[in-house]
Motif scaffolding. Structure first.
Motif, mmCIF file in Angstrom:
data_model
loop_
_atom_site.group_PDB
_atom_site.id
_atom_site.type_symbol
_atom_site.label_atom_id
_atom_site.label_comp_id
_atom_site.label_asym_id
_atom_site.label_seq_id
_atom_site.Cartn_x
_atom_site.Cartn_y
_atom_site.Cartn_z
ATOM 1 N N LYS A 1 -15.987 65.979 20.799
ATOM 2 C CA LYS A 1 -15.725 66.891 21.907
ATOM 3 C C LYS A 1 -16.931 67.790 22.113
ATOM 4 O O LYS A 1 -17.477 68.332 21.159
ATOM 5 C CB LYS A 1 -14.509 67.757 21.589
ATOM 6 C CG LYS A 1 -13.229 66.970 21.610
ATOM 7 C CD LYS A 1 -12.031 67.873 21.818
ATOM 8 C CE LYS A 1 -10.841 66.971 22.056
ATOM 9 N NZ LYS A 1 -9.696 67.597 22.636
ATOM 10 N N SER B 1 -6.419 65.724 27.157
ATOM 11 C CA SER B 1 -5.773 65.386 25.891
ATOM 12 C C SER B 1 -5.503 63.880 25.884
ATOM 13 O O SER B 1 -5.527 63.229 26.925
ATOM 14 C CB SER B 1 -4.466 66.150 25.754
ATOM 15 O OG SER B 1 -3.560 65.683 26.732
ATOM 16 N N GLU C 1 -2.721 62.492 25.504
ATOM 17 C CA GLU C 1 -1.514 62.232 26.300
ATOM 18 C C GLU C 1 -1.879 62.088 27.780
ATOM 19 O O GLU C 1 -1.441 61.159 28.456
ATOM 20 C CB GLU C 1 -0.489 63.366 26.148
ATOM 21 C CG GLU C 1 0.153 63.480 24.771
ATOM 22 C CD GLU C 1 -0.798 64.058 23.737
ATOM 23 O OE1 GLU C 1 -1.478 65.067 24.060
ATOM 24 O OE2 GLU C 1 -0.908 63.512 22.620
ATOM 25 N N GLU C 2 -2.700 63.025 28.273
ATOM 26 C CA GLU C 2 -3.113 62.954 29.682
ATOM 27 C C GLU C 2 -3.826 61.643 29.970
ATOM 28 O O GLU C 2 -3.596 61.001 30.999
ATOM 29 C CB GLU C 2 -4.079 64.112 29.989
ATOM 30 C CG GLU C 2 -3.435 65.381 30.478
ATOM 31 C CD GLU C 2 -4.502 66.417 30.792
ATOM 32 O OE1 GLU C 2 -4.798 66.608 31.987
ATOM 33 O OE2 GLU C 2 -5.059 67.009 29.839
ATOM 34 N N ARG D 1 -12.159 62.652 27.568
ATOM 35 C CA ARG D 1 -11.549 63.393 26.472
ATOM 36 C C ARG D 1 -12.496 64.461 25.919
ATOM 37 O O ARG D 1 -12.059 65.445 25.337
ATOM 38 C CB ARG D 1 -11.167 62.428 25.348
ATOM 39 C CG ARG D 1 -10.173 62.952 24.349
ATOM 40 C CD ARG D 1 -10.092 62.018 23.158
ATOM 41 N NE ARG D 1 -11.394 61.891 22.511
ATOM 42 C CZ ARG D 1 -11.858 62.743 21.620
ATOM 43 N NH1 ARG D 1 -11.133 63.751 21.216
ATOM 44 N NH2 ARG D 1 -13.065 62.579 21.096
#
Lengths: 300, 240
Positions: B112, B119, B121-122, B156
């Motif tokens: 990152k 995320s 999930e997104e 991400r």
């Protein structure tokens, strides 16, 4: 020819012991080659230095300091690999680093030269025939009854310990975030760098890890074999054959091949002893004919 | 060449960028700038230097000189892995999905660079195929899925400047349309995007500006609203 079952078993267990050393050493060679593109000919010398670290720490260091307690086996098991690894990082940072972009041959020549220097220097001070290491821990003296045979406790320890270390390295490389960086850096260093992964640092770390494994093998070997400046060069030829058979760059391949060839050597020693020292090279020749990239290797 | 850029809010500015592969001199002084939230394309024939421009921004050429300002910071002297941490995400032409990593490992590979990336999930809700195949070997995915993975893994990280190289190459029209929607969505979310694209129709609908590159230099600029008027000029450059 009369071959008893227990003789076969004991040779096989000794073969497994050798195999565990082959696995530890070829593992380091494989990760170093994968990540650094260097055929590390100094690997045997690092193994030898690990054994000497244990010997010197136990016998010579206290004499030098005038103390009566040396560095014992368990401490050597930690300090030996650490010292050897740090020496490796020093070499990587000052010399090897400059050779990544050129042919494999240059890294091979450099590390071969370094191995000759380490051996040569130590040959000046120590007996080539070897010195015994007397630091075997008391709890590993004697023999253990395995049910099917009685086996020296220390050798059993060295097998189990080596296998645990091999497994730990495999886990680190295949199941952790750091391992995914290592694999990515091995597969495509440019893209890994462009993603923000510090590939030069990973290379230093890999070399540290690889040669520390050799140093560790050396410490474990010290109580079994006599500690001599030549102990690495005797072993490394076989280990290179193991790596060629298993395929460069494959971690599981290095472990499995190391163990299997140790076992094979042990078995051949029972049935036809003159062939024992040669059988690995025969296998190597066959594998090279059949699968030039090695049993577990990928074609490049 | 007109300079229509004001200097505030610039995400990327290349000035006199020269780049070399070994002895061959590929870029001969590239100049262009992209403001925050803009999407620009680099057009030109194969070998004109578009991919090399992206690689030179990242420091992946063997030598480079000139200036590469990323988000107000000079990057010309930085090593490649530090440039990524300025907030640059790269989607290479060959996709570069790692075969020794699983889909999820590929996704988690780039560290990152900012805390506000998408995320997992997104990302999985944006690309449901990747969720289904998260445990597969990265290169077992279809071409379209690999392209989605290559895009997803830079989202991400929180990178705000995306360098996308030929993302539609070799993909079926339905997937190209899906990718177009994703790129549009990213633009709406405020990402700054530099798109190298062979498929001009794909690029024309979403770009603010087109830079035409020939022989390692920017030779023309076409604003989005001039595209139809400049069709003849563009056809000439692209050799169609």
């Amino acid at each position: 020819m009369d071959i008893s079952f227990s003789a076969v078993l004991s040779q096989i267990m000794l073969g497994l012991n050798n195999g565990a050393f082959y696995a530890l050493l070829s593992l380091g060679l494989a990760v170093i080659f994968g990540m650094l593109n260097v055929v590390n000919f100094a690997h045997g010398a690092f193994y030898m230095l690990g054994a000497f670290a244990a010997l010197l720490g136990l016998d010579y260091l206290p004499r030098l300091l005038g103390s009566d307690v040396g560095i014992g086996f368990w401490s050597a098991l930690l300090l030996g690999p650490l010292l050897v690894g740090l020496l490796g990082v020093l070499i990587e940072k000052t010399m090897l680093q400059r050779l990544y972009k050129v042919d494999h041959l240059y890294g091979l020549l450099l590390t071969f030269g370094l191995a000759l220097i380490f051996e040569g220097v130590l040959t000046n001070y120590f007996n080539v025939a070897g010195e015994p290491y007397s630091g075997k821990p008391a709890m590993l003296e004697g023999a253990v009854n395995l049910g099917f045979m009685v086996f020296p406790a220390y050798r059993l320890f060295s097998i189990v310990f080596s296998l645990l270390v091999c497994f730990a390295v495999w886990y680190l490389a295949e199941r952790t975030r750091l391992g995914s960086y290592l694999r990515a850096g091995t597969e495509n260093p440019d893209v890994a760098r462009a993603f923000g992964i510090d590939v030069p640092m990973l290379r230093s770390l890999t070399y540290f890890l690889g040669v520390a494994l050799a140093g560790l093998a050396g410490v474990v070997a010290a109580p079994i074999y006599s500690v001599s400046p030549k102990m690495g060069s005797d072993l490394i030829i076989v280990v290179f054959a193991v790596v060629v058979i298993g395929g460069m760059g494959s971690i599981m391949g290095a472990i499995v091949t190391g163990l299997a060839l140790g076992l094979l050597e042990g078995a051949v020693k029972v049935f036809y002893p003159p062939l024992a020292n040669t059988v690995i090279f025969i296998v190597m020749a066959l594998v090279l004919l059949w699968r030039p990239a090695g049993l577990f290797g990928k074609e490049r | 060449m007109r300079d229509v850029i004001d200097h505030s809010g610039e995400m990327l500015r290349l000035t006199g960028l020269h780049a070399f592969y070994g002895e061959s001199h590929i870029l001969h002084g590239i100049d262009f700038a992209v403001r925050r939230g803009e999407l620009v394309t680099l057009l030109g024939r194969n070998g004109a230097g578009r991919t090399t421009t992206l690689k030179a921004i990242l420091g992946l050429t063997s030598r480079r000189s000139g200036s590469v300002m990323i988000n107000g910071r000079e990057a010309i002297g930085l090593p490649t892995h530090r440039i990524a941490h300025l907030g640059v995400g790269w989607c290479p032409e060959e996709r570069a999905i790692f075969s020794s990593l699983s889909v999820e490992e590929n996704l988690l590979l780039p560290p990152k660079v900012r805390s506000d990336g998408m995320s997992l999930e997104e990302i999985y809700s944006l690309f449901p195929n990747l969720w289904e195949r998260r445990a597969s070997q990265g290169t077992r995915l279809s071409g379209g899925e690999q392209q989605m993975l290559a895009m997803a893994r830079i989202l991400r990280t929180g990178a705000r400047l995306l360098l996308l190289d030929e993302i539609t190459e070799g993909l079926a029209p339905v997937i190209v349309r899906k990718l177009g929607e994703s790129v549009q969505l990213l633009k709406e979310r405020g990402y700054t995007i530099v798109l190298v694209e062979q498929n001009f129709h794909f690029a024309a609908g979403i770009a603010d500006r087109h830079y035409v590159i020939e022989h390692g230099q920017v030779v023309d600029v076409v604003e989005a609203d001039e595209v139809s008027a400049s069709a003849g000029r563009l056809d000439h450059y692209l050799g169609v």
